[in-house]
Motif scaffolding. Structure first.
Motif, PDB file in Angstrom:
ATOM      1  N   ILE A  34       6.647  17.398 -23.441  1.00 31.52           N
ATOM      2  CA  ILE A  34       7.918  18.801 -24.517  1.00 31.52           C
ATOM      3  C   ILE A  34       8.477  17.878 -25.791  1.00 31.52           C
ATOM      4  N   ARG A  35       9.443  16.795 -25.682  1.00 32.53           N
ATOM      5  CA  ARG A  35       9.953  16.327 -26.705  1.00 32.53           C
ATOM      6  C   ARG A  35       9.208  15.849 -26.743  1.00 32.53           C
ATOM      7  N   HIS A  36       7.699  15.143 -26.972  1.00 26.24           N
ATOM      8  CA  HIS A  36       7.145  14.152 -27.784  1.00 26.24           C
ATOM      9  C   HIS A  36       6.984  15.296 -28.320  1.00 26.24           C
ATOM     10  N   GLN A  37       5.973  16.717 -28.242  1.00 34.20           N
ATOM     11  CA  GLN A  37       5.407  17.230 -28.810  1.00 34.20           C
ATOM     12  C   GLN A  37       6.403  17.928 -29.740  1.00 34.20           C
ATOM     13  N   MET A  38       7.137  17.869 -29.707  1.00 36.27           N
ATOM     14  CA  MET A  38       7.992  18.434 -31.151  1.00 36.27           C
ATOM     15  C   MET A  38       8.329  17.132 -32.261  1.00 36.27           C
ATOM     16  N   ALA A  72      14.060  10.854 -23.240  1.00 40.18           N
ATOM     17  CA  ALA A  72      13.451  12.114 -22.375  1.00 40.18           C
ATOM     18  C   ALA A  72      12.463  11.075 -22.077  1.00 40.18           C
ATOM     19  N   GLN A  73      11.443  10.410 -22.626  1.00 37.67           N
ATOM     20  CA  GLN A  73      10.589   9.258 -21.923  1.00 37.67           C
ATOM     21  C   GLN A  73      11.239   8.330 -21.126  1.00 37.67           C
ATOM     22  N   GLN A  74      12.695   7.833 -21.747  1.00 39.19           N
ATOM     23  CA  GLN A  74      13.249   7.233 -20.305  1.00 39.19           C
ATOM     24  C   GLN A  74      13.256   7.374 -19.365  1.00 39.19           C
ATOM     25  N   TYR A  75      13.735   8.647 -19.299  1.00 41.06           N
ATOM     26  CA  TYR A  75      14.295   9.592 -18.463  1.00 41.06           C
ATOM     27  C   TYR A  75      13.127   9.494 -17.690  1.00 41.06           C
ATOM     28  N   ARG A 111       8.587  14.249 -16.623  1.00 42.55           N
ATOM     29  CA  ARG A 111       7.534  14.274 -17.232  1.00 42.55           C
ATOM     30  C   ARG A 111       6.347  15.096 -18.241  1.00 42.55           C
ATOM     31  N   GLN A 112       6.747  15.858 -17.267  1.00 35.10           N
ATOM     32  CA  GLN A 112       6.574  17.592 -18.422  1.00 35.10           C
ATOM     33  C   GLN A 112       8.191  17.603 -19.863  1.00 35.10           C
ATOM     34  N   GLN A 113       8.681  17.249 -19.307  1.00 35.35           N
ATOM     35  CA  GLN A 113       9.728  17.221 -19.776  1.00 35.35           C
ATOM     36  C   GLN A 113      10.094  16.690 -21.398  1.00 35.35           C
ATOM     37  N   ALA A 114       9.650  15.285 -21.155  1.00 36.80           N
ATOM     38  CA  ALA A 114       9.009  13.908 -22.187  1.00 36.80           C
ATOM     39  C   ALA A 114       8.491  14.372 -22.604  1.00 36.80           C
TER      40      ALA A 114
END
Length: 587
Positions: free
Chosen positions: A178-182, A151-154, A173-176
């Motif tokens: 969320i994934r980082h928090q998970m 997600a960060q790379q995207y 950015r929001q999706q990255a």
């Protein structure tokens, strides 16, 4: 040294080992059980062996056990019976002190083992569950981290692209984020589960398993101690009966030492002594006189030819001979050499000692006259003792009834005194019968012990005729001295000696006057006269009676001038001539 620390990873092997220990214990129980069965079987065989060789009651075998050697053998059999009892004690003690206790302990041991290994499996399952939870959180953390990186790379790619709208960039950015928090949450969860697993694992390997294995170790050590104690008990059970078995063996040794060969030899004498005297010497027969007949030692003649010397024993006759020996009428028959007669005497079987021993219908004479004098005396004495015991028993019973009658007289409510009169009279009658029977046997006993004159007179009548001349010579066969009543004829004085008939003399003595007939008889049965002095008769045959039954069960008869002898009185029907001399009147 602890299984919990040394064998922390050998759960399965410990489970197999403890099961093997229980199998060993059960095998030992089976061994002891078979030992008890062997002891019981051995004891049973010993008892049967002892019983097999015990003398049977009221049998001839029981009489033979009066010798000290036989008594020692009986003692040995009794001690072996006690010896067998000790083996039964061994079996009972092993069954109660070992088999029963170990069987109960094995059941408890199985329950304890099952509980301990159940706790061990439960701890294993718990640690395995914790391990699975750790693996699951770890995989989830790994997956979330990878998705957060993608997600960060995207987001960075979208942010660098000028052709992408601002809204798309914001969305990436929001999706990255969320994934980082998970990923952060998964990391925290993984860390927590990892700490928990490490704690559980530490508890498992340092607390739970050591405790469980320690219990299993203690259980196994108790089993080992218990089987050792059982082996000691096994030995002690045997040791406890050793003193008693030793006493049994000492009893056998004592019985063996009690054997007295001299006493047994004396008992043999008492059992078989006949009371007869040994046969006398055989007289010399002079064949050097060619023209004169030699007087034999059983001749009735007393120097019938002029100038013939009388051959005598030194002063006294050695005994009388049978009066009914058949005479040899053939003058041409050659006289048998003396050596042949002596050989025949030495090799021939003993003659019958008593005609009454020829049992009539298999019955033994009441006065035991079929036995030799000494044996007859013993039998009569035994019979007198038995009758005295019976008399004493009846007298004791009479005294008891008399006392009971006195009690009834004093206390009528207890019973009627008249009811005992019949019983008292019956007992008194029995006593009188027994006394008469005792007197009869005592008379016979006195006759045997004292040689009553009546007995000697009867023997004389059956032995031959009397005269007052010098005693003649005696027959060369001493076995012919026995009279029909089974006793030796007493020595006679020179004033009253017997002249007997000859067996193998020629016509020189044929002019002897035969006994007159006193009646006739008819043979009721066929009788085979195979013994010396008897005569064979055929059923229905009529013969002459020359001497009636003297009370010994035999009647003397004659067929013709040459053939005469004795037959059982019960085999003939006698008809006596009332006018004949010596005849009795029968009703």
């Amino acid at each position: 040294m602890s299984w919990g620390t040394e064998l922390w990873d050998q759960f399965d092997n410990l489970e197999k080992h403890t099961q093997w220990g229980i199998d060993i214990l059960e095998k030992y129980i089976k061994f002891v059980k078979e030992r008890t069965e062997i002891e019981l079987s051995y004891a049973k065989q010993l008892r049967n062996l002892s019983k097999k060789y015990q003398p049977k009651k009221n049998s001839k075998e029981e009489e033979e056990y009066k010798y000290t050697s036989c008594k020692a053998f009986i003692s040995t059999l009794n001690e072996m019976n006690d010896y067998a009892g000790q083996h039964e004690v061994i079996s009972e003690n092993m069954a109660s002190q070992i088999i029963v206790d170990l069987a109960r302990y094995v059941q408890e041991l199985k329950q304890e083992r099952k509980s301990n290994f159940h706790d061990g499996r439960k701890a294993q399952q718990h640690i395995e569950t914790c391990w699975k939870q750790l693996e699951s959180s770890k995989r989830r953390f790994e997956r979330d981290c990878k998705e957060a990186d993608r997600a960060q790379q995207y987001f960075e790619k979208m942010d660098a692209d000028i052709n992408v709208t601002k809204a798309d960039v914001e969305k990436a950015r929001q999706q990255a984020q969320i994934r980082h928090q998970m990923a952060e949450d998964s990391k925290a969860d993984y860390s927590s589960i990892l700490q928990k697993f490490n704690h559980e694992q530490h508890e498992y390997y340092h607390t739970h398993i050591p405790n469980i294995f320690q219990k299993i170790q203690e259980m196994e050590e108790r089993r080992i101690v218990r089987i050792g104690e059982s082996m000691k008990t096994y030995a002690e059970v045997d040791r406890q009966v050793i003193p008693i078995i030793g006493k049994c063996l000492d009893g056998i040794v004592k019985a063996a030492e009690s054997i007295d060969q001299k006493n047994d030899s004396q008992l043999v004498i008492e059992a078989y002594k006949s009371g007869f005297e040994p046969p006398g010497d055989i007289e010399f027969e002079d064949y050097t006189q060619p023209m004169k007949r030699t007087v034999s030692d059983n001749s009735l003649s007393n120097s019938r030819g002029e100038g013939k010397p009388d051959l005598k024993f030194g002063g006294k006759s050695k005994g009388k001979l049978w009066p009914f020996i058949k005479k040899n009428k053939s003058p041409k028959q050659q006289k048998e050499p003396l050596s042949h007669r002596f050989n025949e005497f030495m090799t021939s079987k003993p003659k019958i000692h008593c005609f009454r021993s020829l049992k009539r219908g298999g019955a033994t004479p009441e006065d035991f006259s079929n036995l030799p004098p000494e044996q007859r005396r013993k039998k009569l004495q035994q019979k007198v003792d038995e009758l005295n015991k019976e008399i004493q028993k009846e007298m004791d019973q009479r005294d008891a009834i008399t006392k009971m009658k006195d009690v009834y007289l004093k206390n009528p409510q207890m019973g009627d005194p008249a009811s005992l009169d019949h019983k008292l009279a019956e007992v008194s009658q029995n006593i009188e019968k027994l006394r008469l029977e005792t007197q009869k046997f005592e008379a016979w006993l006195a006759e045997v012990e004292g040689r009553l004159p009546a007995r000697s007179e009867q023997a004389r009548r059956q032995s031959g005729l009397y005269d007052s001349q010098n005693p003649p010579t005696v027959n060369n066969c001493a076995q012919d001295r026995e009279s029909p009543d089974g006793s030796y004829t007493e020595e006679q004085s020179q004033e009253s000696e017997v002249k007997v008939l000859a067996t193998d003399f020629d016509d020189e003595f044929d002019d002897e006057e035969p006994l007159p007939a006193i009646g006739t008889c008819k043979a009721l049965y066929t009788f085979e006269g195979q013994n010396e002095g008897t005569i064979s008769v055929i059923e229905g045959e009529t013969l002459y009676v020359i001497e009636e039954d003297k009370g010994d069960g035999w009647t003397r008869i004659r067929r013709n001038e040459d053939e005469e002898g004795y037959v059982p009185t019960s085999y003939v029907e006698v008809c006596l001539d009332k006018n004949a001399k010596g005849a009795k009147t029968y009703i």
